[in-house]
Design an enzyme around this catalytic site. Structure first.
Site, PDB file in Angstrom:
ATOM      1  N   ASP A 130       0.657  -0.997   0.163  1.00 27.32           N
ATOM      2  CA  ASP A 130      -0.113  -0.125  -0.076  1.00 27.32           C
ATOM      3  C   ASP A 130       0.764   0.866  -0.251  1.00 27.32           C
ATOM      4  O   ASP A 130       2.410   1.587   0.728  1.00 27.32           O
ATOM      5  CB  ASP A 130      -1.101   0.144   1.395  1.00 27.32           C
ATOM      6  CG  ASP A 130      -2.429   1.115   0.729  1.00 27.32           C
ATOM      7  OD1 ASP A 130      -2.599   1.247  -0.040  1.00 27.32           O
ATOM      8  OD2 ASP A 130      -2.482   1.285   2.167  1.00 27.32           O
ATOM      9  N   ASN A 177       1.272   2.813  -3.311  1.00 29.77           N
ATOM     10  CA  ASN A 177       1.097   3.807  -4.493  1.00 29.77           C
ATOM     11  C   ASN A 177       1.356   5.222  -4.919  1.00 29.77           C
ATOM     12  O   ASN A 177       2.025   5.918  -5.058  1.00 29.77           O
ATOM     13  CB  ASN A 177       0.872   2.694  -5.902  1.00 29.77           C
ATOM     14  CG  ASN A 177       1.509   1.097  -5.089  1.00 29.77           C
ATOM     15  OD1 ASN A 177       2.435   1.261  -4.348  1.00 29.77           O
ATOM     16  ND2 ASN A 177       1.269   0.995  -5.941  1.00 29.77           N
ATOM     17  N   GLY A 178      -0.216   5.446  -4.692  1.00 27.99           N
ATOM     18  CA  GLY A 178      -1.247   6.917  -4.948  1.00 27.99           C
ATOM     19  C   GLY A 178       0.191   8.053  -4.002  1.00 27.99           C
ATOM     20  O   GLY A 178      -0.223   8.967  -4.651  1.00 27.99           O
ATOM     21  N   ARG A 179       0.349   7.607  -2.735  1.00 27.89           N
ATOM     22  CA  ARG A 179       0.447   8.829  -2.040  1.00 27.89           C
ATOM     23  C   ARG A 179       1.807   8.438  -2.324  1.00 27.89           C
ATOM     24  O   ARG A 179       2.383  10.177  -2.128  1.00 27.89           O
ATOM     25  CB  ARG A 179       0.500   7.972  -0.480  1.00 27.89           C
ATOM     26  CG  ARG A 179      -0.871   8.812   0.269  1.00 27.89           C
ATOM     27  CD  ARG A 179      -1.132   8.222   1.271  1.00 27.89           C
ATOM     28  NE  ARG A 179      -1.619   6.481   1.181  1.00 27.89           N
ATOM     29  CZ  ARG A 179      -1.390   5.479   2.252  1.00 27.89           C
ATOM     30  NH1 ARG A 179      -0.648   6.141   3.603  1.00 27.89           N
ATOM     31  NH2 ARG A 179      -1.605   4.362   1.918  1.00 27.89           N
ATOM     32  N   ARG A 219      -1.196   8.917 -10.154  1.00 29.26           N
ATOM     33  CA  ARG A 219      -1.289   7.678  -9.255  1.00 29.26           C
ATOM     34  C   ARG A 219      -0.591   6.351 -10.219  1.00 29.26           C
ATOM     35  O   ARG A 219      -0.095   5.714  -9.835  1.00 29.26           O
ATOM     36  CB  ARG A 219      -2.207   7.247  -9.423  1.00 29.26           C
ATOM     37  CG  ARG A 219      -3.063   8.393  -7.182  1.00 29.26           C
ATOM     38  CD  ARG A 219      -4.555   7.866  -7.651  1.00 29.26           C
ATOM     39  NE  ARG A 219      -4.488   6.555  -7.190  1.00 29.26           N
ATOM     40  CZ  ARG A 219      -4.512   6.620  -5.827  1.00 29.26           C
ATOM     41  NH1 ARG A 219      -4.314   6.808  -5.588  1.00 29.26           N
ATOM     42  NH2 ARG A 219      -4.774   4.437  -5.030  1.00 29.26           N
ATOM     43  N   SER A 239      -8.068  -5.650  -5.121  1.00 27.43           N
ATOM     44  CA  SER A 239      -8.955  -5.897  -3.809  1.00 27.43           C
ATOM     45  C   SER A 239      -9.842  -6.107  -5.078  1.00 27.43           C
ATOM     46  O   SER A 239     -10.192  -5.537  -6.131  1.00 27.43           O
ATOM     47  CB  SER A 239      -9.252  -4.996  -3.104  1.00 27.43           C
ATOM     48  OG  SER A 239      -9.200  -4.136  -2.829  1.00 27.43           O
ATOM     49  N   GLU A 258     -12.680  -4.628  -3.666  1.00 28.89           N
ATOM     50  CA  GLU A 258     -13.203  -2.880  -3.573  1.00 28.89           C
ATOM     51  C   GLU A 258     -12.520  -2.459  -4.330  1.00 28.89           C
ATOM     52  O   GLU A 258     -12.781  -1.674  -5.359  1.00 28.89           O
ATOM     53  CB  GLU A 258     -12.748  -2.637  -1.694  1.00 28.89           C
ATOM     54  CG  GLU A 258     -13.970  -3.662  -0.656  1.00 28.89           C
ATOM     55  CD  GLU A 258     -13.371  -5.093  -0.417  1.00 28.89           C
ATOM     56  OE1 GLU A 258     -11.891  -5.192  -1.412  1.00 28.89           O
ATOM     57  OE2 GLU A 258     -13.758  -5.547   0.178  1.00 28.89           O
ATOM     58  N   ASN A 259     -11.540  -2.342  -4.459  1.00 30.45           N
ATOM     59  CA  ASN A 259     -10.409  -2.116  -5.557  1.00 30.45           C
ATOM     60  C   ASN A 259     -10.917  -1.886  -6.861  1.00 30.45           C
ATOM     61  O   ASN A 259     -10.839  -0.938  -8.141  1.00 30.45           O
ATOM     62  CB  ASN A 259      -8.715  -2.152  -6.501  1.00 30.45           C
ATOM     63  CG  ASN A 259      -8.220  -2.029  -4.857  1.00 30.45           C
ATOM     64  OD1 ASN A 259      -7.525  -3.014  -4.656  1.00 30.45           O
ATOM     65  ND2 ASN A 259      -8.468  -1.175  -3.812  1.00 30.45           N
ATOM     66  N   TRP A 260     -11.907  -2.391  -7.541  1.00 34.05           N
ATOM     67  CA  TRP A 260     -12.481  -2.504  -8.926  1.00 34.05           C
ATOM     68  C   TRP A 260     -13.973  -0.945  -8.923  1.00 34.05           C
ATOM     69  O   TRP A 260     -14.109  -0.628  -9.640  1.00 34.05           O
ATOM     70  CB  TRP A 260     -13.425  -3.615  -8.931  1.00 34.05           C
ATOM     71  CG  TRP A 260     -13.178  -5.208  -9.179  1.00 34.05           C
ATOM     72  CD1 TRP A 260     -13.476  -5.863  -8.962  1.00 34.05           C
ATOM     73  CD2 TRP A 260     -12.546  -4.692 -10.576  1.00 34.05           C
ATOM     74  NE1 TRP A 260     -11.869  -7.230  -9.482  1.00 34.05           N
ATOM     75  CE2 TRP A 260     -11.962  -6.943 -10.365  1.00 34.05           C
ATOM     76  CE3 TRP A 260     -12.466  -4.741 -12.069  1.00 34.05           C
ATOM     77  CZ2 TRP A 260     -11.081  -7.390 -11.388  1.00 34.05           C
ATOM     78  CZ3 TRP A 260     -11.364  -4.885 -12.676  1.00 34.05           C
ATOM     79  CH2 TRP A 260     -11.177  -6.286 -12.619  1.00 34.05           C
ATOM     80  N   ARG A 263     -12.923   1.730  -8.241  1.00 34.78           N
ATOM     81  CA  ARG A 263     -11.850   3.211  -8.378  1.00 34.78           C
ATOM     82  C   ARG A 263     -11.703   3.221  -9.791  1.00 34.78           C
ATOM     83  O   ARG A 263     -12.167   3.034 -10.671  1.00 34.78           O
ATOM     84  CB  ARG A 263     -10.270   2.906  -8.247  1.00 34.78           C
ATOM     85  CG  ARG A 263      -9.757   1.876  -6.835  1.00 34.78           C
ATOM     86  CD  ARG A 263      -8.360   2.505  -6.813  1.00 34.78           C
ATOM     87  NE  ARG A 263      -8.262   1.990  -5.120  1.00 34.78           N
ATOM     88  CZ  ARG A 263      -6.424   2.037  -4.720  1.00 34.78           C
ATOM     89  NH1 ARG A 263      -5.823   2.115  -5.915  1.00 34.78           N
ATOM     90  NH2 ARG A 263      -6.925   1.674  -4.026  1.00 34.78           N
TER      91      ARG A 263
HETATM   92  C1  IPE Z   1      -5.738  -3.085   0.062  1.00 37.18           C
HETATM   93  O1  IPE Z   1      -5.316  -1.361  -0.023  1.00 37.18           O
HETATM   94  C2  IPE Z   1      -5.700  -3.546  -1.335  1.00 37.18           C
HETATM   95  C3  IPE Z   1      -4.103  -3.500  -1.662  1.00 37.18           C
HETATM   96  C4  IPE Z   1      -3.197  -3.266  -1.444  1.00 37.18           C
HETATM   97  C5  IPE Z   1      -4.756  -4.346  -3.071  1.00 37.18           C
HETATM   98  P1  IPE Z   1      -6.315  -0.380  -0.082  1.00 37.18           P
HETATM   99  O2  IPE Z   1      -5.532   0.701  -0.253  1.00 37.18           O
HETATM  100  O3  IPE Z   1      -7.392  -0.982  -1.539  1.00 37.18           O
HETATM  101  O4  IPE Z   1      -6.917  -0.281   1.150  1.00 37.18           O
HETATM  102  P2  IPE Z   1      -7.807   0.880   2.237  1.00 37.18           P
HETATM  103  O5  IPE Z   1      -8.449   1.543   1.183  1.00 37.18           O
HETATM  104  O6  IPE Z   1      -7.065   1.986   2.454  1.00 37.18           O
HETATM  105  O7  IPE Z   1      -8.195   0.162   3.644  1.00 37.18           O
HETATM  106  C1  IPE Z   2      -1.950   0.072  -3.555  1.00 41.34           C
HETATM  107  O1  IPE Z   2      -1.382   1.506  -3.089  1.00 41.34           O
HETATM  108  C2  IPE Z   2      -2.311  -0.604  -4.841  1.00 41.34           C
HETATM  109  C3  IPE Z   2      -3.253  -1.022  -5.034  1.00 41.34           C
HETATM  110  C4  IPE Z   2      -4.195  -0.642  -3.869  1.00 41.34           C
HETATM  111  C5  IPE Z   2      -3.863  -1.342  -6.128  1.00 41.34           C
HETATM  112  P1  IPE Z   2      -2.969   2.166  -3.438  1.00 41.34           P
HETATM  113  O2  IPE Z   2      -2.792   2.823  -4.464  1.00 41.34           O
HETATM  114  O3  IPE Z   2      -3.666   2.234  -2.453  1.00 41.34           O
HETATM  115  O4  IPE Z   2      -1.955   3.669  -3.354  1.00 41.34           O
HETATM  116  P2  IPE Z   2      -2.294   4.708  -1.911  1.00 41.34           P
HETATM  117  O5  IPE Z   2      -3.099   4.317  -0.889  1.00 41.34           O
HETATM  118  O6  IPE Z   2      -3.643   5.622  -2.674  1.00 41.34           O
HETATM  119  O7  IPE Z   2      -1.012   5.733  -1.248  1.00 41.34           O
HETATM  120 MG    MG Z   3      -4.042   2.340  -0.418  1.00 41.62          MG
END
Ligand code: IPE
Ligand code: IPE
Ligand code: MG
Length: 245
Positions: free
Chosen positions: A18, A20-22, A31, A63, A65-67, A69
């Protein structure tokens, strides 16, 4: 040099990758660039675990839930996954890594599914580290799908309430052939599981770090393993009951 105790190496490490976005935001990038840089950290961690002799490495890559996004981010993640698979296949073959996946991978685009199937097939005889990618994975979904399959099997097999033990049920999870993780690492500073391996993490040692995934290095992984090796895993017992080796 590191001071990892070979005899106490975690057999199975799971990672919630976790931040990557930040990381991208911190570097004033989109991102998607964070995910791209994150793929380099994946290479480092896979290589380090393999060299250390870790038997199973499970990476939470996407995840259920990531769908939800934004569509372009989901698309970019799928493209990156496909690129990763194509780039890494030869390395996996050379180093004996076997690729497997957990999650509802039927939901992935066909090109990604095909790439996955071919890498899984081409590495299926490998006997080195198992690299397990959690894709379109959700812990609650996994448990529900296991219950559904038990029900289905009960129509053709003799399954009653006495059949349903922890071991029996575990065989219906995606992780049927794997030991539970010994160590869970989550980068990016959040202290939560985000629906990851809910059943399997019951007695796993948890390690949370603020380091953002794209910056997670070999040394950071070694720190996490050394921290794990300092812990006493009691599984509900008291210290005196544990065999000291
Ligand atoms: C968890 O990270 C899923 C993955 C690393 C693939 P998220 O960024 O989706 O989790 P939340 O939303 O902060 O709980
Ligand atoms: C984890 O990084 C990668 C996935 C969930 C696919 P994020 O994309 O959740 O990064 P943040 O949490 O927004 O920094
Ligand atoms: Mg994240």
């Amino acid at each position: 040099m590191h001071r990892i105790i070979k005899e106490k190496l975690p057999r199975h490490i799971a990672v919630i990758m976790d931040g990557n976005g930040r990381w991208a935001r911190k570097n004033m990038l989109k991102r998607v660039m964070g995910h791209k840089k994150g793929a380099d950290a994946v290479r480092t961690v896979v290589e380090t675990c393999r060299k250390l002799g870790v038997q199973y490495l499970t990476l939470f890559a996407f995840s259920v839930e990531n769908w939800q996004r934004p569509e372009d981010e989901v698309r970019a993640l799928n493209i990156l996954l496909e690129e990763y698979l194509m780039k890494e296949l030869q390395e996996m073959k050379d180093t004996g890594i076997r690729l497997i996946t957990i999650g509802d991978t039927d939901k992935l685009p066909k090109t990604v599914r095909d790439a996955l199937l071919s890498v899984i097939e081409e590495t299926s005889e490998n006997r080195g580290m198992v690299l397990n990618l959690a894709l379109s994975y959700g812990g609650r979904d996994e448990i529900i799908s296991a219950v559904k399959r038990v029900l289905k099997d009960s129509k053709s097999r003799d399954i009653d309430e006495n059949t349903i033990t922890k071991d029996f049920f575990s065989r219906y999870l995606y992780t049927a052939d794997m030991p539970d993780p010994d160590l869970l690492i989550r980068t990016g500073g959040e202290c939560r599981l985000s629906n990851f391996l809910l059943w399997q993490l019951s007695y796993t040692e948890l390690y949370f770090t603020d380091i953002l995934w794209p910056e997670f290095s070999r040394d950071d992984l070694i720190d996490a393993i050394m921290d794990y090796q300092q812990r006493e895993r009691r599984f509900g017992l008291i210290s005196d009951q544990l065999s000291k080796d």
